[in-house]
Design an enzyme around this catalytic site. Sequence first.
Site, PDB file in Angstrom:
ATOM      1  N   GLY A  89      26.835  -8.796  64.125  1.00  0.00           N
ATOM      2  CA  GLY A  89      25.974  -7.684  64.735  1.00  0.00           C
ATOM      3  C   GLY A  89      25.869  -7.758  66.097  1.00  0.00           C
ATOM      4  O   GLY A  89      25.804  -7.037  67.034  1.00  0.00           O
ATOM      5  N   ARG A  90      25.818  -9.255  66.534  1.00  0.00           N
ATOM      6  CA  ARG A  90      25.399  -9.829  68.004  1.00  0.00           C
ATOM      7  C   ARG A  90      25.919 -11.042  68.321  1.00  0.00           C
ATOM      8  O   ARG A  90      25.483 -11.749  68.776  1.00  0.00           O
ATOM      9  CB  ARG A  90      23.929  -9.687  68.019  1.00  0.00           C
ATOM     10  CG  ARG A  90      23.238 -10.936  66.970  1.00  0.00           C
ATOM     11  CD  ARG A  90      21.969 -11.072  67.519  1.00  0.00           C
ATOM     12  NE  ARG A  90      21.164 -12.212  66.659  1.00  0.00           N
ATOM     13  CZ  ARG A  90      20.147 -12.940  66.874  1.00  0.00           C
ATOM     14  NH1 ARG A  90      19.591 -12.699  68.096  1.00  0.00           N
ATOM     15  NH2 ARG A  90      19.670 -13.807  66.061  1.00  0.00           N
ATOM     16  N   ASP A 250      25.958 -14.316  53.148  1.00  0.00           N
ATOM     17  CA  ASP A 250      26.562 -14.317  54.253  1.00  0.00           C
ATOM     18  C   ASP A 250      26.316 -15.509  55.267  1.00  0.00           C
ATOM     19  O   ASP A 250      26.819 -16.059  56.198  1.00  0.00           O
ATOM     20  CB  ASP A 250      26.093 -12.951  54.833  1.00  0.00           C
ATOM     21  CG  ASP A 250      24.667 -12.780  55.231  1.00  0.00           C
ATOM     22  OD1 ASP A 250      24.216 -12.507  53.998  1.00  0.00           O
ATOM     23  OD2 ASP A 250      24.184 -12.896  56.317  1.00  0.00           O
TER      24      ASP A 250
END
Length: 471
Positions: A89-90, A250
């Site tokens: 996401g980043r 994850d």
Amino acid sequence: MSTALGTPTLEDTYAQAVPDLVVPWAAAPVRDPQVVVLDEELAAELGLDPETLRTSGLLVGRVPEGVRTVAQAYSGHQFGMFQPRLGDGRAVLLGEIVAPDGTRHDLHLKGSGRTPFARGGDGKAALGPMLREYAMGAAMHALGVPTSRGLAVSTTGEKVDRDGGALPGAILARVASSHLRVGTFQYAAAHEEPTPVRALADHAIARHYPHAADADEPYLELYRCVVDAQASLVAQWLLVGFVHGVMNTDNTTISGETIDYGPCAFIDGYDPTTVFSSIDHAGRYAFGHQPMIARWNLARLGECLLPLIDADSDTAIEKATTVVQSFTQSYDGYFADGMAAKIGLAEPDYQLIADLLALLGTEKTDWTTFFRALSQGTARDLFLDREAFDSWAARRDALTDPAAVAAMDRVNPVYIPRNHLVDEALTAAEAGDLAPFHELLDVVRRPFDERPGLERWTEPGTGPFVTYCGT
């Protein structure tokens, strides 16, 4: 594709092998990048020139023309709840570097801006959390624990808004043998037919366990390898008193490396129920729960591999179950062997180890201090119930091996990243003073060498300690 950097090249074998599991994406432009800290030793291992790294912009995502950078897709169980679409996401994967010794490493940026996988955040990172991951990776590497490592932290010249106010923005450039996760397999299994899972498994075998390709059952052998690697890793975490803090699937690697240092910390007094993370209200990822959680996460990997293990589902389940059940025995063996080395035995004595853990837990004895003191003959002074310690020590002394005793100081560190001192260093760094952070790095990079003037690094903190994910 590979593009020359004037040093090694950036390759993209992962993106080529599983194109459906990546999204081409570039790091956000950085206005005024400044390299705050750079691991020159790691750069040399990778065949990279430190001065070129400081000036090329590569550490904030400025790659040569033709290099395809990507954001990686993955799913994950977060605190036991399945999230089908997580991903970088980043972060972006700049590519893979083949070091002079032939080993392959991902070069990955964290805090480089929003990607299509961003989930409401700004995609940026603050300086403190990026320095924490850099320092923790350096510490774990020095302790001999498999880990991703920070190559550099660069400030961006921007501020990021967090609960504590506006903080200096930063990007971490980190290196790992890969970023393949249990969650990567979960994404492939949840979003595609078994063929992409097969391609992912084939890539994992080629990348990490090439001998599995020649096995009679290559995908079952892959699973065995990952289970064993994680059993060894988690045992090493407990042996040095490390709490990862967010063992979601994850964050569980296929390689067996520690990755994604968020609300992590090291225990002071021994207590299996220790939790540091501010969001782990139920203690799911407590210090002593980590082996159980690792096995649970690995069971999720087994579920993804079932269609590859055997065409008959019942047979596949039976085979996979046997493998994941082997985790407990493997972990127990690795932990017992490590404990034997820590207390000066050539071979483990399970009852002696269990009794020691009970004794340490009763008095909440400082984990790191105890083992170092044991080799120096001063451990007795750490206990209120000295008769109980004397009784245990007499049994231990009868079993010790001279060679193992002589080696104790090579496995029992003097220094760990003491939580309160890490926070002190990060707070100073965010205020512009990097001297305490450099002291932190100097201490944790030589954990086994006792040095004058570092006495405060052997002292536990006082009161409860809380860590935050830093996103």
